[in-house]
Design an enzyme around this catalytic site. Structure first.
Site, PDB file in Angstrom:
ATOM      1  N   GLU A 107      31.578  47.295  38.692  1.00 52.71           N
ATOM      2  CA  GLU A 107      32.872  46.817  38.226  1.00 52.71           C
ATOM      3  C   GLU A 107      33.651  47.987  37.636  1.00 52.71           C
ATOM      4  O   GLU A 107      33.092  48.895  37.023  1.00 52.71           O
ATOM      5  CB  GLU A 107      32.666  45.738  37.157  1.00 52.71           C
ATOM      6  CG  GLU A 107      33.955  45.161  36.603  1.00 52.71           C
ATOM      7  CD  GLU A 107      33.731  44.152  35.495  1.00 52.71           C
ATOM      8  OE1 GLU A 107      34.595  43.273  35.339  1.00 52.71           O
ATOM      9  OE2 GLU A 107      32.705  44.236  34.782  1.00 52.71           O
TER      10      GLU A 107
ATOM     11  N   LYS B 248      38.089  38.635  40.407  1.00 48.86           N
ATOM     12  CA  LYS B 248      37.179  38.039  39.412  1.00 48.86           C
ATOM     13  C   LYS B 248      37.758  36.727  38.885  1.00 48.86           C
ATOM     14  O   LYS B 248      38.905  36.674  38.432  1.00 48.86           O
ATOM     15  CB  LYS B 248      36.962  39.038  38.275  1.00 48.86           C
ATOM     16  CG  LYS B 248      35.960  38.612  37.217  1.00 48.86           C
ATOM     17  CD  LYS B 248      35.810  39.737  36.196  1.00 48.86           C
ATOM     18  CE  LYS B 248      34.817  39.414  35.114  1.00 48.86           C
ATOM     19  NZ  LYS B 248      34.714  40.526  34.130  1.00 48.86           N
TER      20      LYS B 248
ATOM     21  N   CYS C  52      30.465  40.692  37.332  1.00 47.84           N
ATOM     22  CA  CYS C  52      30.113  40.748  35.914  1.00 47.84           C
ATOM     23  C   CYS C  52      29.990  39.361  35.260  1.00 47.84           C
ATOM     24  O   CYS C  52      29.029  38.651  35.496  1.00 47.84           O
ATOM     25  CB  CYS C  52      31.111  41.634  35.180  1.00 47.84           C
ATOM     26  SG  CYS C  52      30.540  42.209  33.549  1.00 47.84           S
TER      27      CYS C  52
END
Length: 278
Positions: free
Chosen positions: A44, A116, A157
């Site tokens: 990330e 995300k 994440c």
């Protein structure tokens, strides 16, 4: 990618200089390709780790001008690899940023991307306070993308704490789940290994999670410990520190079918009604 593939997961310590991060990214991918990896994943925020929102917006680019995107397309084509940029910040042009992952094929073409979904809006015991939603615009689409004979589920994440996302990807045929990350040290020490192993076990899938690690130029500290986990929940490769580097593993996609045959929970799942008592 065939039924068996060599994968690499790159650990980085990206800073606030996008050009320097691009050079580190390119060198690491070159080295992984030279060691025979056919799929390479980076963490990330590969292109920039910058917690100051105004400085972040000043430094980044739209997707069609982004240096990491351009470098990734070139590297994938030159080395004939599948290159997964775990994420990099992309200027949406509306005052917000996309935390966007990219997958490039061996022909250098973009095969897919993912923004995300889950924003890291938390207050930690360490005193750290994060409000990703103040800077980033959350995505609303999950993806499973074919890469040769493998099917990849894309995530980033904090997504790893939302198992429904990974379950839907597994039910849609994903054999490899991904969670490139910039986990904080506190949360990484507590939860990193168990969360990734749990996502692998409950879905009978490989999990690859390239990580940021160490003290970054913007002051934050990330956990590192890049991991590759097999469908039985075993850690098959780990960068057991927070330093830049890479790990490698040979993945046999038949192991996914084997794990799901032994514990067929994807097939055994049943609908139910939930009633909450007083």
């Amino acid at each position: 990618m065939g039924r068996s593939l060599k994968v690499a997961a790159i650990q980085m310590r990206s800073g606030i200089d996008l050009a320097a991060n691009r050079d580190d990214f390119a060198a690491a991918v070159e080295a992984a390709a030279a060691q025979g990896a056919s799929y390479v994943q980076t963490p990330e925020m590969t292109g920039l780790v910058q917690k100051d929102g105004a400085a972040l917006l000043e430094a980044i680019f739209p997707e069609d001008e982004d240096p990491i995107v351009a470098a990734a397309a070139d590297l994938a084509a030159r080395h004939g690899i599948w290159l997964h940029v775990g994420s990099t910040p992309i200027d949406r042009g509306d005052g917000k940023v996309a935390n966007r992952a990219f997958l490039f094929g061996p022909d250098g073409e973009k095969k897919g991307c993912y923004d995300k979904i889950h924003m890291f809006d938390v207050d930690l015991d360490s005193g750290e306070r994060w409000r990703e939603s103040a800077i980033y615009e959350a995505g609303d689409k999950a993806w499973v993308i074919r890469a040769g004979s493998a099917r990849l589920g894309l995530a980033i994440c904090y997504d790893v704490r939302f198992p429904a996302l990974f379950r839907e990807q597994a039910l849609s045929g994903a054999q490899i789940l991904t969670a490139p990350a910039a986990f904080t040290r506190q949360t990484g020490e507590a939860h990193w290994h168990v969360l990734l192993r749990a996502r692998a076990i409950e879905n009978g899938a490989f999990v690859i999670a390239a990580a940021q690690g160490g003290r970054h130029a913007d002051g934050r500290e990330t956990y590192g410990h890049t991991l590759i986990v097999d469908p039985w929940g075993r850690v098959v490769a780990e960068k057991a520190d927070d330093k830049p580097g890479a790990i490698f593993a040979e993945l046999d996609l038949d192991d996914v079918e084997s794990a799901r045959a032994k514990i067929p929970n994807l097939k055994n799942s049943r609908p139910f009604n939930l009633r909450a008592g007083q």
